[in-house]
Design a protein around this motif. Structure first.
Motif, PDB file in Angstrom:
ATOM      1  N   SER A  49     -32.645  37.915  66.276  1.00  9.84           N
ATOM      2  CA  SER A  49     -33.066  37.052  65.182  1.00  9.84           C
ATOM      3  C   SER A  49     -32.795  37.813  63.888  1.00  9.84           C
ATOM      4  CB  SER A  49     -34.563  36.737  65.303  1.00  9.84           C
ATOM      5  OG  SER A  49     -35.355  37.807  64.800  1.00  9.84           O
ATOM      6  N   ASN A 143     -36.690  22.333  71.855  1.00 13.87           N
ATOM      7  CA  ASN A 143     -36.848  23.665  71.277  1.00 13.87           C
ATOM      8  C   ASN A 143     -38.005  24.394  71.932  1.00 13.87           C
ATOM      9  OD1 ASN A 143     -39.410  23.450  69.620  1.00 13.87           O
ATOM     10  ND2 ASN A 143     -38.221  21.853  68.560  1.00 13.87           N
ATOM     11  N   VAL A 144     -37.951  25.710  71.829  1.00 13.05           N
ATOM     12  CA  VAL A 144     -39.003  26.578  72.348  1.00 13.05           C
ATOM     13  C   VAL A 144     -39.565  27.397  71.189  1.00 13.05           C
ATOM     14  CG1 VAL A 144     -37.270  28.305  73.014  1.00 13.05           C
ATOM     15  CG2 VAL A 144     -39.580  28.428  73.983  1.00 13.05           C
ATOM     16  N   SER A 146     -41.773  30.696  70.044  1.00 13.90           N
ATOM     17  CA  SER A 146     -42.280  31.982  70.524  1.00 13.90           C
ATOM     18  C   SER A 146     -42.441  32.932  69.355  1.00 13.90           C
ATOM     19  CB  SER A 146     -41.336  32.607  71.565  1.00 13.90           C
ATOM     20  OG  SER A 146     -40.309  33.345  70.948  1.00 13.90           O
ATOM     21  N   ASP A 148     -41.705  36.517  67.308  1.00 15.78           N
ATOM     22  CA  ASP A 148     -40.522  37.299  66.963  1.00 15.78           C
ATOM     23  C   ASP A 148     -41.010  38.599  66.323  1.00 15.78           C
ATOM     24  OD1 ASP A 148     -38.039  38.244  66.253  1.00 15.78           O
ATOM     25  OD2 ASP A 148     -37.691  36.780  64.651  1.00 15.78           O
ATOM     26  N   ILE A 155     -36.020  32.949  76.287  1.00 13.45           N
ATOM     27  CA  ILE A 155     -35.433  32.410  75.061  1.00 13.45           C
ATOM     28  C   ILE A 155     -33.917  32.298  75.182  1.00 13.45           C
ATOM     29  CG2 ILE A 155     -35.218  32.671  72.565  1.00 13.45           C
ATOM     30  CD1 ILE A 155     -38.092  32.225  73.622  1.00 13.45           C
ATOM     31  N   GLU A 159     -31.688  28.803  75.147  1.00 11.10           N
ATOM     32  CA  GLU A 159     -30.610  28.549  74.193  1.00 11.10           C
ATOM     33  C   GLU A 159     -29.301  28.243  74.913  1.00 11.10           C
ATOM     34  OE1 GLU A 159     -31.676  30.981  70.165  1.00 11.10           O
ATOM     35  OE2 GLU A 159     -30.910  32.168  71.829  1.00 11.10           O
ATOM     36  N   SER A 164     -32.990  24.990  71.159  1.00 12.27           N
ATOM     37  CA  SER A 164     -33.023  25.826  69.960  1.00 12.27           C
ATOM     38  C   SER A 164     -34.314  26.634  69.994  1.00 12.27           C
ATOM     39  CB  SER A 164     -32.961  24.974  68.688  1.00 12.27           C
ATOM     40  OG  SER A 164     -34.053  24.058  68.637  1.00 12.27           O
ATOM     41  N   TRP A 165     -34.294  27.766  69.303  1.00 12.42           N
ATOM     42  CA  TRP A 165     -35.441  28.676  69.294  1.00 12.42           C
ATOM     43  C   TRP A 165     -36.113  28.617  67.936  1.00 12.42           C
ATOM     44  CZ3 TRP A 165     -34.949  34.595  68.368  1.00 12.42           C
ATOM     45  CH2 TRP A 165     -36.208  35.212  68.506  1.00 12.42           C
ATOM     46  N   LYS A 166     -37.431  28.462  67.926  1.00 12.16           N
ATOM     47  CA  LYS A 166     -38.206  28.480  66.688  1.00 12.16           C
ATOM     48  C   LYS A 166     -39.071  29.739  66.699  1.00 12.16           C
ATOM     49  CE  LYS A 166     -39.564  24.640  64.830  1.00 12.16           C
ATOM     50  NZ  LYS A 166     -40.293  23.368  64.532  1.00 12.16           N
ATOM     51  N   PRO A 167     -38.543  30.858  66.166  1.00  9.01           N
ATOM     52  CA  PRO A 167     -39.294  32.117  66.171  1.00  9.01           C
ATOM     53  C   PRO A 167     -40.359  32.142  65.079  1.00  9.01           C
ATOM     54  CG  PRO A 167     -37.175  32.445  65.098  1.00  9.01           C
ATOM     55  CD  PRO A 167     -37.195  31.015  65.589  1.00  9.01           C
ATOM     56  N   THR A 189     -40.384  20.017  70.630  1.00  3.98           N
ATOM     57  CA  THR A 189     -40.844  21.237  71.309  1.00  3.98           C
ATOM     58  C   THR A 189     -41.186  20.920  72.763  1.00  3.98           C
ATOM     59  OG1 THR A 189     -41.740  22.096  69.232  1.00  3.98           O
ATOM     60  CG2 THR A 189     -42.501  23.117  71.273  1.00  3.98           C
TER      61      THR A 189
END
Length: 397
Positions: A49, A143-144, A146, A148, A155, A159, A164-167, A189
């Motif tokens: 990230s 999306n997930v 988590s 960061d 993760i 992807e 998509s990742w939402k850090p 989500t």
């Protein structure tokens, strides 16, 4: 920042896919889907990230020549003597499938966790189950959410599958920003992932706050709590989220035999979840099929050896205290750890640090969090930790 993509084929072609590379980077996961890729910066470091990257050595060390292998969070004392004896006794049955024996292990785990057998899914290590969960839940995108930095196995597979990742950055005390994570949830989500205690930081999130979060948020979206390191806490059982299963909450709890049981190479782990959740995962993929007959017997025996687990926990804590004291003497701060590893800031570029430590025949990991360089060192035997601190003194002096 200039980046490139390194997929599985590129790993093979460039020679990075070696035994050393796999061991150094378990969470990058060549067990992940074939199209999973790792963004790299211009110096060949793994970018997770904008706040989190890992320094990769220019050349992976020959781990057989290391005096202290402290780069993979392995338990240096295991497996349990009882587990070793059990494994030896059934070695000649390695030609058999072990469904009946697997059910016996499931039943035993269910009793330990206080749930029903239908709430247990086995796998060859917990990472395998993290990845299977990600592949199934994100087949149609989404999306997930988590923290960061955090453990990246789930993760990366999410992807690669199309999510998509939402850090959400960790708080200043290195705990999960639960309010920020809840605010990040939207209509797309499909999962909230929490690693607690967290890897690679070793930090922990308050049990009461996490319990409240999981109870409420799981009414909207599944919450996956990875408790791989929880057994290193003296009261780990009391801090588990597994009790929410019997309340009907939509949570998934991951546990492993790789850490406190010292069975990383024998590959046994499990998740605890609602039956409907497990049915959804097992409709696509089977977990227990990947566990060896011999490993099942080793796991059964290890569960009957609390003295070994208590000894591992005690020795791990002793090594941590030794490293804390040594770092203080060297003038270095550290993040208080609730795991089998410690992170601390280093005043040296990460790749150079890895090179110098490898020259001292010590294997560690190096990261950049929020623009600052960090070393992550696993807790080995006391002799290994003395080798580590001696090397660190020379390298950072």
């Amino acid at each position: 920042m200039e980046t490139s993509k390194l997929n599985r084929r590129d790993w093979i072609r460039t020679g990075l896919l070696t035994a050393g590379g796999i061991t150094l980077l378990p969470h990058l996961g060549i067990a992940e889907t074939a199209k999973a890729s790792i963004p790299l910066d211009r110096n060949g470091n793994a970018l997770y990230s904008p706040l989190f990257k890992e320094y990769l050595p220019e050349k992976f060390p020959d781990e057989s020549k290391l005096l202290a292998k402290l780069n993979a969070n392995e338990n240096p004392y295991g497996p349990s003597p009882k587990a070793i004896d059990a494994l030896k006794n059934v070695a000649t049955k390695g030609n058999r499938y072990a469904w009946k024996e697997l059910f016996a292990l499931i039943d035993k785990i269910a009793i330990k966790e206080g749930v029903e057998a239908k709430n247990i899914m086995m796998g060859p290590g917990s990472s395998d189950l993290l990845e299977k969960t990600a592949m199934v839940l994100f087949m149609d995108g989404g999306n997930v959410v988590s923290a960061d930095p955090s453990y990246m196995s789930l993760i990366r597979v999410a992807e690669a599958t199309g999510a998509s990742w939402k850090p959400v950055p960790l708080k200043e005390d290195w705990s999960h920003d639960l309010k920020g994570m809840e605010a990040a949830i939207d209509k797309d989500t499909k999962l909230v992932y929490i690693c607690n205690p967290n890897n690679p930081t070793g930090s922990i999130t308050d049990t009461k706050e996490l319990l409240d979060f999981c109870s409420r948020v799981s009414e909207k979206v599944p919450v996956f709590v990875d408790e791989a390191y929880l057994d290193f806490l003296e009261d780990g059982t009391k801090q588990s989220m597994v009790g929410l299963i019997n309340e009907g909450k939509n949570v998934i709890i991951a546990r492993t035999f790789s850490k406190i049981h010292g069975m990383a190479g024998l590959r046994v782990g499990y998740i605890v979840a609602q039956e409907t959740t497990l049915n959804k995962i097992q409709k696509i993929t089977r977990g227990g099929m990947g566990i060896a007959y011999t490993s099942i017997y080793a796991a059964l025996a290890s569960m009957d050896d609390p003295d070994f687990q208590n000894s591992s926990r005690s020795k791990n804590a002793e090594s941590r205290e030794y490293v804390y004291k040594s770092l203080k003497q060297l003038g270095y701060d550290y993040v208080t750890s609730y795991t089998s590893f410690i992170i601390f800031p280093i005043e040296m570029e990460g790749q150079l640090f890895l090179k110098k430590m490898t020259e001292k025949k010590v294997g560690v990991r190096a990261f950049e969090f929020m623009g600052k360089n960090w070393c992550r060192v696993s807790m080995g035997t006391m002799d290994e930790m003395k080798i580590f601190t001696a090397a660190l003194t020379d390298v950072l002096a």
